[in-house]
Scaffold this motif. Structure first.
Motif, PDB file in Angstrom:
ATOM      1  N   SER A  38      -5.035  38.653 -13.802  1.00  0.00           N
ATOM      2  CA  SER A  38      -5.287  37.238 -14.101  1.00  0.00           C
ATOM      3  C   SER A  38      -4.157  36.325 -13.643  1.00  0.00           C
ATOM      4  N   ALA A  39      -3.215  36.855 -12.896  1.00  0.00           N
ATOM      5  CA  ALA A  39      -2.144  36.012 -12.359  1.00  0.00           C
ATOM      6  C   ALA A  39      -2.698  35.063 -11.302  1.00  0.00           C
ATOM      7  N   ASP A 323      -4.895  22.239 -12.514  1.00  0.00           N
ATOM      8  CA  ASP A 323      -5.170  23.671 -12.642  1.00  0.00           C
ATOM      9  C   ASP A 323      -6.551  23.940 -12.069  1.00  0.00           C
ATOM     10  N   ARG A 324      -6.596  24.520 -10.890  1.00  0.00           N
ATOM     11  CA  ARG A 324      -7.868  24.765 -10.237  1.00  0.00           C
ATOM     12  C   ARG A 324      -8.243  26.243 -10.230  1.00  0.00           C
ATOM     13  N   ILE A 325      -7.522  27.052 -10.990  1.00  0.00           N
ATOM     14  CA  ILE A 325      -7.798  28.490 -11.005  1.00  0.00           C
ATOM     15  C   ILE A 325      -8.382  28.895 -12.358  1.00  0.00           C
ATOM     16  N   ARG A 326      -9.557  29.469 -12.323  1.00  0.00           N
ATOM     17  CA  ARG A 326     -10.178  30.029 -13.527  1.00  0.00           C
ATOM     18  C   ARG A 326      -9.837  31.518 -13.534  1.00  0.00           C
ATOM     19  N   ASN A 327      -8.749  31.859 -14.189  1.00  0.00           N
ATOM     20  CA  ASN A 327      -8.117  33.171 -14.032  1.00  0.00           C
ATOM     21  C   ASN A 327      -8.938  34.338 -14.554  1.00  0.00           C
ATOM     22  N   ASN A 332     -13.362  38.820 -16.528  1.00  0.00           N
ATOM     23  CA  ASN A 332     -13.427  40.112 -17.176  1.00  0.00           C
ATOM     24  C   ASN A 332     -12.208  40.932 -16.761  1.00  0.00           C
ATOM     25  N   GLY A 333     -11.030  40.259 -16.749  1.00  0.00           N
ATOM     26  CA  GLY A 333      -9.811  41.011 -16.517  1.00  0.00           C
ATOM     27  C   GLY A 333      -9.637  42.108 -17.549  1.00  0.00           C
ATOM     28  N   GLU A 489      -6.729  32.295 -19.598  1.00  0.00           N
ATOM     29  CA  GLU A 489      -5.492  32.755 -18.986  1.00  0.00           C
ATOM     30  C   GLU A 489      -4.826  33.808 -19.860  1.00  0.00           C
ATOM     31  N   PHE A 490      -3.984  34.603 -19.243  1.00  0.00           N
ATOM     32  CA  PHE A 490      -3.231  35.621 -19.969  1.00  0.00           C
ATOM     33  C   PHE A 490      -2.271  34.980 -20.967  1.00  0.00           C
ATOM     34  N   ARG A 491      -2.198  35.576 -22.158  1.00  0.00           N
ATOM     35  CA  ARG A 491      -1.273  35.111 -23.195  1.00  0.00           C
ATOM     36  C   ARG A 491      -0.312  36.242 -23.530  1.00  0.00           C
TER      37      ARG A 491
END
Length: 540
Positions: A38-39, A323-327, A332-333, A489-491
């Motif tokens: 998800s980076a 922010d244009r990235i839907r990580n 489904n990371g 996003e990753f937390r």
């Protein structure tokens, strides 16, 4: 038909400990892979976008390190040919009693067309068809005696009994396959356009999800021919739909109640007209599944299948510049990382009789396309695929006491699932939000339609720390704000024990089936049983 957990399964779930055992799989390794996948470097893992080759290389490297056998047409990659419709321009307006209102794409309306070139409507009449579901066996046909040719059809979200409080033949609150036939019915009856009125409960997601995805291209599998095109189709924000009905003399709540009856017939909304113009282009693209096999000790014993979709919503120019990235960290990371951890566990353990297929699908978010392509072009025969497992969680949760079963009452495998879960101190509970129709919205469904038995489950909400209230708060927060959005996003503070528990049960049950000689099946009343029966001779 309302489905429920079998009594034996319910009895088994009560044996689960109040203190679940540590998972077999590593939550830390799953978390590390989610962080990587998800980076921003992966650009949201959008199929056919810049993030796809980066994602494919990472996944293929991981499969190779586990010494899986590549079974794609390009190593681990299986090519998936796609058709792609891009909306190049759009404008819409609505006339209510002579007053014209502009409908802004991504604000009041989310709509597209698959007519290549320009699809145009100018003051088209509007017909309200209730839930828009046609089922002759139950007596439902809102089109009976109604001419919708060249007109705009508007329907409610869900099916007739989703809010009826009782089962009218569509499964009660649970979403039914019939709810996914509305567009086809409108097209079959000659409508020029089709819109659904958004409603959060039967849709299971807020308007934000549709509005922010309004400009996303549409996809289909490229099988050599372009499917018959339809005009403008999409969804109206709830207040717009309510206003249209009101202008036509209908109260929204009363119209929903009336449409629950099989006797309901479509109603042309007086002094309501819709105008719109959509310009669409079509091109072809290729995306890829990633598929590897851990061979079994008996080449004639068949296989089992683990699947998860690697794709998310990508890097999009139409999203805000900040922010244009839907990580896609959760969706489904998390499922992808869990599958990698299951594959690692299998690779390090003694080989079993049956082969194990590990597949990471593309374009699930576009309509289960990667899984559907594989189902038609499998690496190992589906007739001798004993069972399938789908890793597609809906939220990241910490250590839990239960697992939520999606699609209850379909297969005797549910009893085995409950037993294996109980051995790990976990209960099996039926899905709560049945109106969401998750059983029809994730990749396992492509294989169920081919007759392959399976169970789809995910970490439940009864958390060891905070209980069910804490789990539901996190689910509601994610669903309302971050599902398919840039904030998925990753937390760093995530506790991914729930994903490890889900994966551990899938791993343990899979090892039983892969090491055994029995063939799981469907319940007698399950429609998928007939499809499975066509290949019975191949499993003797």
């Amino acid at each position: 038909m309302i489905r429920s957990l079998p009594l034996l399964l319910l009895a088994t779930t009560t044996l689960a400990s109040a203190d679940p055992r540590p998972p077999i799989l590593s939550a830390a390794r799953i978390k590390a892979d989610v962080k990587t996948l998800s980076a921003d470097d992966f650009h949201g893992r959008g199929p056919t976008q810049a993030g796809e080759p980066i994602t494919l290389a990472f996944l293929a490297q991981r499969f190779a390190a586990l010494d899986l056998k590549p079974v794609g047409d390009k190593g681990f990659q299986q090519s998936v040919p796609l058709l792609r419709w891009t909306r190049d321009a759009a404008r819409f307006q609505l006339s209510l009693g002579g007053t014209t209102q502009l409908l802004r794409p991504g604000v009041e309306i989310a709509a597209s067309s698959r007519l290549v070139g320009t699809a145009k409507l100018d003051g088209a009449p509007v017909v309200f068809v209730g839930y828009g579901v046609v089922d002759p066996g139950l007596g439902y046909d809102p089109y009976r005696g109604v001419d919708v040719r060249g007109k705009v059809v508007v329907a409610l979200a869900g099916d007739p009994d989703v809010e009826a409080g009782r089962d009218l033949g569509f499964g009660g609150r649970a979403s039914s396959p019939a709810a996914r036939t509305k567009l086809a019915e409108a097209q079959k009856h000659g409508a020029a356009a089709f819109f659904q009125i958004h409603d959060t409960f039967p849709s299971s997601y807020p308007w934000l999800q549709l509005a922010n995805g309004d400009a996303v291209p549409g996809y289909a599998l490229d099988t050599g021919t372009v499917p018959p095109a339809f005009g403008i189709r999409g969804t109206l924000r709830n207040d717009i739909g309510v206003a249209m009905l009101r202008q036509g003399g209908l109260d929204y709540a009363a119209a929903k109640r009336a449409a629950q009856a099989a006797t309901f017939r479509g109603i042309e909304l007086k002094q309501v007209a819709f105008s719109g113009e959509v310009r669409t282009s079509l091109d072809r693209a290729v995306s890829h599944n990633v598929v590897g096999v851990l061979p079994g000790t008996d080449p004639n014993a068949g296989s089992i299948l683990y699947g998860a979709h690697w794709d998310a919503y990508g890097d999009n120019a139409f999203d805000p510049p900040a922010d244009r990235i839907r990580n896609g960290a959760v969706d489904n990371g998390t499922g992808t990382a869990t599958l990698l951890e299951i594959a690692r566990a299998f690779a390090q353990a003694p080989r079993l009789r049956r082969s194990v297929v590990f597949a990471l699908w593309t374009a699930e978010e576009k309509g289960l396309l990667g899984a559907s392509w594989y189902a038609d072009h499998p690496a190992l025969p589906l007739a001798t695929t004993a069972a399938q497992f789908n890793l597609d969680p809906h939220v990241v949760l910490g250590r839990t006491r239960d697992l939520e079963l999606i699609g209850v009452g379909r297969t005797p495998l549910e009893r085995d699932l409950a037993r294996v879960a109980a051995a790990q101190g976990l209960r099996i509970v039926p899905e709560e939000n049945t109106e969401a129709g998750w059983y029809y919205r994730s990749d396992h469904y492509a294989f169920a339609q081919k007759g392959v038995p399976g169970v789809y489950f995910r970490a439940g909400r009864d958390l060891v720390h905070g209980g069910a209230a804490a789990g539901e708060r996190e689910r509601a927060r994610y669903n309302a704000n971050c599902y398919h959005q840039t904030c998925d996003e990753f937390r760093p503070g995530w506790d991914m024990t729930g994903a490890a528990q889900e994966g551990s049960v899938a791993y343990a049950l899979g090892r039983e089936i892969a090491g055994g000689a029995t063939w799981p099946t469907w319940n007698a009343a399950e429609p998928f049983l007939a499809e499975r029966a066509k290949s019975d001779a191949e499993r003797r």
